[in-house]
Scaffold this motif. Structure first.
Motif, PDB file in Angstrom:
ATOM      1  N   UNK A  17       0.833  -1.199   0.000  1.00  0.00           N
ATOM      2  CA  UNK A  17       0.000   0.000   0.000  1.00  0.00           C
ATOM      3  C   UNK A  17       0.872   1.254   0.000  1.00  0.00           C
ATOM      4  N   UNK A  18       0.259   2.356  -0.379  1.00  0.00           N
ATOM      5  CA  UNK A  18       0.957   3.646  -0.345  1.00  0.00           C
ATOM      6  C   UNK A  18       1.389   3.964   1.079  1.00  0.00           C
ATOM      7  N   UNK A  19       0.524   3.709   2.032  1.00  0.00           N
ATOM      8  CA  UNK A  19       0.850   3.990   3.427  1.00  0.00           C
ATOM      9  C   UNK A  19       2.033   3.183   3.922  1.00  0.00           C
ATOM     10  N   UNK A  20       2.069   1.906   3.572  1.00  0.00           N
ATOM     11  CA  UNK A  20       3.191   1.065   3.988  1.00  0.00           C
ATOM     12  C   UNK A  20       4.489   1.535   3.354  1.00  0.00           C
ATOM     13  N   UNK A  21       4.442   1.852   2.046  1.00  0.00           N
ATOM     14  CA  UNK A  21       5.646   2.339   1.371  1.00  0.00           C
ATOM     15  C   UNK A  21       6.130   3.642   1.993  1.00  0.00           C
ATOM     16  N   UNK A  22       5.217   4.569   2.226  1.00  0.00           N
ATOM     17  CA  UNK A  22       5.592   5.855   2.828  1.00  0.00           C
ATOM     18  C   UNK A  22       6.260   5.646   4.178  1.00  0.00           C
ATOM     19  N   UNK A  23       5.701   4.774   5.000  1.00  0.00           N
ATOM     20  CA  UNK A  23       6.269   4.513   6.323  1.00  0.00           C
ATOM     21  C   UNK A  23       7.659   3.897   6.213  1.00  0.00           C
ATOM     22  N   UNK A  24       7.820   2.938   5.333  1.00  0.00           N
ATOM     23  CA  UNK A  24       9.110   2.256   5.198  1.00  0.00           C
ATOM     24  C   UNK A  24      10.174   3.155   4.584  1.00  0.00           C
ATOM     25  N   UNK A  25       9.762   4.098   3.722  1.00  0.00           N
ATOM     26  CA  UNK A  25      10.707   5.025   3.091  1.00  0.00           C
ATOM     27  C   UNK A  25      11.022   6.192   4.027  1.00  0.00           C
ATOM     28  N   UNK A  26      10.059   6.554   4.871  1.00  0.00           N
ATOM     29  CA  UNK A  26      10.274   7.657   5.801  1.00  0.00           C
ATOM     30  C   UNK A  26       9.781   8.996   5.280  1.00  0.00           C
ATOM     31  N   UNK A  32       4.305  11.198  -0.768  1.00  0.00           N
ATOM     32  CA  UNK A  32       4.412  10.066  -1.683  1.00  0.00           C
ATOM     33  C   UNK A  32       3.328  10.155  -2.758  1.00  0.00           C
ATOM     34  N   UNK A  33       2.137  10.575  -2.390  1.00  0.00           N
ATOM     35  CA  UNK A  33       1.047  10.728  -3.356  1.00  0.00           C
ATOM     36  C   UNK A  33       1.392  11.783  -4.408  1.00  0.00           C
ATOM     37  N   UNK A  34       2.006  12.879  -3.989  1.00  0.00           N
ATOM     38  CA  UNK A  34       2.429  13.927  -4.933  1.00  0.00           C
ATOM     39  C   UNK A  34       3.418  13.344  -5.938  1.00  0.00           C
TER      40      UNK A  34
END
Length: 72
Positions: A17-26, A32-34
């Motif tokens: 998910x976008x949320x998981x990727x954002x969290x793991x990337x920091x 991330x959506x932008x």
């Protein structure tokens, strides 16, 4: 802009998910959506490297050039 962003393709391939990727990337899900939606004016190499690390891919898997007349 002639640079197309394919983060959504890699997210689907990795079943992430976008949320998981954002969290793991920091980064925030909003930032991330932008980037994912092609509205970013720039991306830091550290962010690109973190995306590639988490998604286990190359920068070319996330970014590609298209002539402007073929973009929607």
């Amino acid at each position: 802009m002639p640079i197309a962003v394919d983060i959504d393709v890699m997210l689907a391939k990795r079943k992430m998910s976008v949320g998981e990727l954002a969290e793991r990337v920091g980064i925030t899900p909003a930032n991330l959506a932008v980037l994912k939606n092609g509205r970013a004016k720039a991306v830091r190499f550290t962010t690109l490297a973190a995306l590639c690390d988490v998604l286990e891919c190359q920068p070319g898997d996330l970014l590609r050039w298209e002539p402007e007349d073929t973009l929607p």
